[in-house]
Each structure stands twice: as C-alpha cells, then as structure tokens.
Write a protein that holds these residues in place. Sequence first.
Motif, PDB file in Angstrom:
ATOM      1  N   ALA A   1      41.492 -26.741 -56.669  1.00  0.00           N
ATOM      2  CA  ALA A   1      40.625 -27.722 -56.193  1.00  0.00           C
ATOM      3  C   ALA A   1      41.168 -29.012 -56.705  1.00  0.00           C
ATOM      4  O   ALA A   1      40.876 -29.349 -57.742  1.00  0.00           O
ATOM      5  N   ALA A   2      42.238 -29.503 -56.080  1.00  0.00           N
ATOM      6  CA  ALA A   2      42.588 -30.776 -56.712  1.00  0.00           C
ATOM      7  C   ALA A   2      41.348 -31.639 -56.823  1.00  0.00           C
ATOM      8  O   ALA A   2      40.554 -31.703 -55.908  1.00  0.00           O
ATOM      9  N   ALA A   3      41.226 -32.415 -57.890  1.00  0.00           N
ATOM     10  CA  ALA A   3      40.024 -33.205 -58.124  1.00  0.00           C
ATOM     11  C   ALA A   3      40.202 -34.637 -57.645  1.00  0.00           C
ATOM     12  O   ALA A   3      41.251 -35.218 -57.742  1.00  0.00           O
ATOM     13  N   LEU A   4      39.141 -35.192 -57.117  1.00  0.00           N
ATOM     14  CA  LEU A   4      39.073 -36.611 -56.809  1.00  0.00           C
ATOM     15  C   LEU A   4      38.127 -37.206 -57.827  1.00  0.00           C
ATOM     16  O   LEU A   4      36.939 -36.970 -57.781  1.00  0.00           O
ATOM     17  N   GLY A   5      38.702 -37.974 -58.777  1.00  0.00           N
ATOM     18  CA  GLY A   5      37.927 -38.408 -59.929  1.00  0.00           C
ATOM     19  C   GLY A   5      37.603 -37.189 -60.756  1.00  0.00           C
ATOM     20  O   GLY A   5      38.490 -36.497 -61.215  1.00  0.00           O
ATOM     21  N   ALA A   6      36.309 -36.897 -60.946  1.00  0.00           N
ATOM     22  CA  ALA A   6      35.914 -35.747 -61.752  1.00  0.00           C
ATOM     23  C   ALA A   6      35.479 -34.579 -60.894  1.00  0.00           C
ATOM     24  O   ALA A   6      34.924 -33.616 -61.401  1.00  0.00           O
ATOM     25  N   MET A   7      35.738 -34.618 -59.585  1.00  0.00           N
ATOM     26  CA  MET A   7      35.230 -33.579 -58.687  1.00  0.00           C
ATOM     27  C   MET A   7      36.151 -32.378 -58.672  1.00  0.00           C
ATOM     28  O   MET A   7      37.339 -32.493 -58.402  1.00  0.00           O
ATOM     29  N   ALA A   8      35.615 -31.198 -58.950  1.00  0.00           N
ATOM     30  CA  ALA A   8      36.408 -29.974 -58.937  1.00  0.00           C
ATOM     31  C   ALA A   8      36.390 -29.375 -57.539  1.00  0.00           C
ATOM     32  O   ALA A   8      35.339 -29.223 -56.942  1.00  0.00           O
ATOM     33  N   LEU A   9      37.556 -29.019 -57.026  1.00  0.00           N
ATOM     34  CA  LEU A   9      37.639 -28.412 -55.710  1.00  0.00           C
ATOM     35  C   LEU A   9      38.183 -27.000 -55.825  1.00  0.00           C
ATOM     36  O   LEU A   9      39.030 -26.709 -56.644  1.00  0.00           O
ATOM     37  N   TYR A  10      37.694 -26.135 -54.987  1.00  0.00           N
ATOM     38  CA  TYR A  10      38.172 -24.767 -54.912  1.00  0.00           C
ATOM     39  C   TYR A  10      38.516 -24.480 -53.460  1.00  0.00           C
ATOM     40  O   TYR A  10      37.940 -25.076 -52.539  1.00  0.00           O
ATOM     41  N   SER A  11      39.441 -23.590 -53.229  1.00  0.00           N
ATOM     42  CA  SER A  11      39.812 -23.249 -51.866  1.00  0.00           C
ATOM     43  C   SER A  11      39.050 -22.022 -51.424  1.00  0.00           C
ATOM     44  O   SER A  11      39.042 -21.005 -52.102  1.00  0.00           O
ATOM     45  N   ALA A  12      38.419 -22.144 -50.249  1.00  0.00           N
ATOM     46  CA  ALA A  12      37.676 -21.028 -49.628  1.00  0.00           C
ATOM     47  C   ALA A  12      36.644 -20.426 -50.565  1.00  0.00           C
ATOM     48  O   ALA A  12      36.352 -19.241 -50.495  1.00  0.00           O
TER      49      ALA A  12
ATOM     50  N   LYS B   1      36.793 -19.713 -53.605  1.00  0.00           N
ATOM     51  CA  LYS B   1      37.320 -18.870 -54.669  1.00  0.00           C
ATOM     52  C   LYS B   1      38.058 -19.745 -55.678  1.00  0.00           C
ATOM     53  O   LYS B   1      38.611 -20.779 -55.338  1.00  0.00           O
ATOM     54  N   ALA B   2      38.054 -19.328 -56.926  1.00  0.00           N
ATOM     55  CA  ALA B   2      38.653 -20.146 -57.966  1.00  0.00           C
ATOM     56  C   ALA B   2      40.132 -20.379 -57.684  1.00  0.00           C
ATOM     57  O   ALA B   2      40.884 -19.454 -57.434  1.00  0.00           O
ATOM     58  N   SER B   3      40.525 -21.620 -57.684  1.00  0.00           N
ATOM     59  CA  SER B   3      41.923 -21.988 -57.515  1.00  0.00           C
ATOM     60  C   SER B   3      42.180 -23.140 -58.455  1.00  0.00           C
ATOM     61  O   SER B   3      41.507 -24.160 -58.374  1.00  0.00           O
ATOM     62  N   ALA B   4      43.136 -22.983 -59.357  1.00  0.00           N
ATOM     63  CA  ALA B   4      43.382 -23.997 -60.363  1.00  0.00           C
ATOM     64  C   ALA B   4      43.553 -25.354 -59.708  1.00  0.00           C
ATOM     65  O   ALA B   4      44.374 -25.533 -58.808  1.00  0.00           O
ATOM     66  N   ALA B   5      42.760 -26.319 -60.148  1.00  0.00           N
ATOM     67  CA  ALA B   5      42.803 -27.656 -59.591  1.00  0.00           C
ATOM     68  C   ALA B   5      42.706 -28.658 -60.714  1.00  0.00           C
ATOM     69  O   ALA B   5      41.956 -28.465 -61.673  1.00  0.00           O
ATOM     70  N   ALA B   6      43.472 -29.724 -60.608  1.00  0.00           N
ATOM     71  CA  ALA B   6      43.498 -30.717 -61.668  1.00  0.00           C
ATOM     72  C   ALA B   6      42.141 -31.390 -61.827  1.00  0.00           C
ATOM     73  O   ALA B   6      41.419 -31.610 -60.853  1.00  0.00           O
ATOM     74  N   ILE B   7      41.808 -31.690 -63.060  1.00  0.00           N
ATOM     75  CA  ILE B   7      40.587 -32.421 -63.375  1.00  0.00           C
ATOM     76  C   ILE B   7      40.979 -33.745 -64.027  1.00  0.00           C
ATOM     77  O   ILE B   7      41.823 -33.774 -64.928  1.00  0.00           O
ATOM     78  N   SER B   8      40.372 -34.808 -63.556  1.00  0.00           N
ATOM     79  CA  SER B   8      40.594 -36.112 -64.165  1.00  0.00           C
ATOM     80  C   SER B   8      39.648 -36.246 -65.349  1.00  0.00           C
ATOM     81  O   SER B   8      38.438 -36.294 -65.177  1.00  0.00           O
TER      82      SER B   8
END
Length: 315
Positions: free
Chosen positions: A29-40, A42-49
């Motif tokens: 879930a690449a993050a936009l600001g502090a927003m966590a994103l997941y794909s479909a 399901k947990a998918s490593a995404a950067a956190i600001s």
Amino acid sequence: MPTYRPPKIASSEITPRQIYVRRREFLGAAALGAMALYSAGKASAAAISAVESKYKVDEKATPLKDVTTYNNFYEFGLDKGDPAALSSDFKPLPWTIKVDGMVNKPGTFDLEALMKEFPIEERTYRMRCVEAWSMVIPWDGFPLASLLDKVEPLGSAKYVSFETVVRPDEMPGQKGFFQSLDWPYVEGLRLDEARHPLTLLAVGLYGETLPNQNGAPIRLVVPWKYGFKGIKSIVRITLTDQQPKNTWQVTNPQEYGFYANVNPAVDHPRWSQASERRIGESGFFGASRHPTLPFNGYADEVASLYAGMDLKANF
C-alpha cells in the motif's frame, strides 16, 4: 491427576501451558502521507511516511526477516512460524475501530482516516516476550493517547480494554471444535498506562505497513510490558471503571497477571525471567542472551506509575 512436568527444552521455547496441553487438538500500500494502502484488501508491504521521534533505543534492530517470521499470534496457529505461513487470506482493509464505554464522544473510526489525522511516528522499542526471548523493533504508529483524547474519557473512567477481530474464515487458529484460547483475544490497561507517551498504536514496522502476522492493520505496543499485552488486529477499545480481564489471565491466572510488567526479579512459575534470548543474534553457544532489565529498560519513564505497589503480587 499426575503432576505437570514441563519438557526439558530451553525456557525461551516453552509455549504457555494452556496452549501446550491443547496442541494436539488444534486443527489446523504505498502511502500518501500517512495513509496505508493494501492491494485487493490483502496485506502488501507499503511504505509509511513517518516522522522521527525521540523514542529510540541505542541497540541493533532485529532483522526484518526474524521480526516477520517468529511470532506469537494464536489466531493463525500455535507455532512461531504459523502466523507468517497461514495469514495470507486475512484482509486488513477496510478497517474500523469502535471506541465506546465511558467517553463523551464514542464512535467508530476508519483507520485510514485516523492515520491522516494523527502524525505517524517512527519509534524503536525493545520487545520482551514472557517466554524469555526478545527483539528490538522499529515501529511506526501514533500514541494511543491521541485517540483517547479524541473520544474524551469521562472522569470516572479508570481502565481501557481492547478486543481483537474474530474471523475464523481468515484466521485458521480460530477454526475447529477445540480452541487454543477463548475468542476474541482481549487485553486491558489502566488509563494512566494507556495515556503514557510510550504507549503506541502501531500501524507499521520498518517503515512499512504491518504484515498480517504482526497484527495488521493496527496493534498495541506497550514496551515496558511482556509482549502478550500487545494485542493485535484491534477492532474495539472500551473505557470502563472496572479492571478488565486479559486473555492469558483468564486462561491461566496463576501464571499470567493483569499488569505483566517486565521484571527480572519475578520468575514465571516455569522459567527464570532474569535473562532473555535476543532473536536474530548469535553468541558462542548459540543465540546471545541479555540480562532482563526492570520494566524492559523503561524504568525511568514508567516506574512512578507503580509507586507503592507490590509488583510480585501485581504481576
């Protein structure tokens, strides 16, 4: 009834008694600001600001591989590797947390909205398991106090209770006739513990969103207490004037108490707590051992919370 005698294995590997005796019954879930994103979903490593904070220990962090493959999360299984192996079907988004009880402004809050509202901080804490092993983990999250301030606790509130999600279709450890624990997993803190600046609601580790096996998408981190206090996948937080029970206290009150403060002077009934095995480190005879520190090294910050208490009775 014959007297229980623990197997002759390293104390750091001993599963709590109530789990051990039921082990053969367990079905497996690449993050936009502090927003966590997941794909479909399901947990998918995404950067956190995340912003750096002053809460960092000057110790080598445990390798990410160890942090994400050596876990206790009984909703997914009893072995340390089960959470990583058996949690792929768990869907951490969308996610809401209900906060109710003795508050002025109860509500159900969307996690992504909370992550936009509260600045995400990077904090590196020691983590000490009651089983006498430990890690050093770089967490990303926001203080629990921020969420409590949002709902405005009543003056009569004294405790905070927590509840984990129940999804047997996604959490294989919750399936089957014989269960390792009673679900949902529950925990609790005194209100002053919950509001302490060290108490964190973690949404990530190592700069990325929490993996499923580490408590996605949000978990509690209380670094001066044993790791079982760090309830995972939280769906409900309730403020109350009564001391809540926690799952391990209900399961075996002789061995697990409400406070669970790390204390090298108070042994577990079946093993010493004087030292700990640091996961990810090796020594001359295997994994290196460290002396256990009172309150896990956070005594300067938290010991005053327990002034005048008998910490052997209030374990």
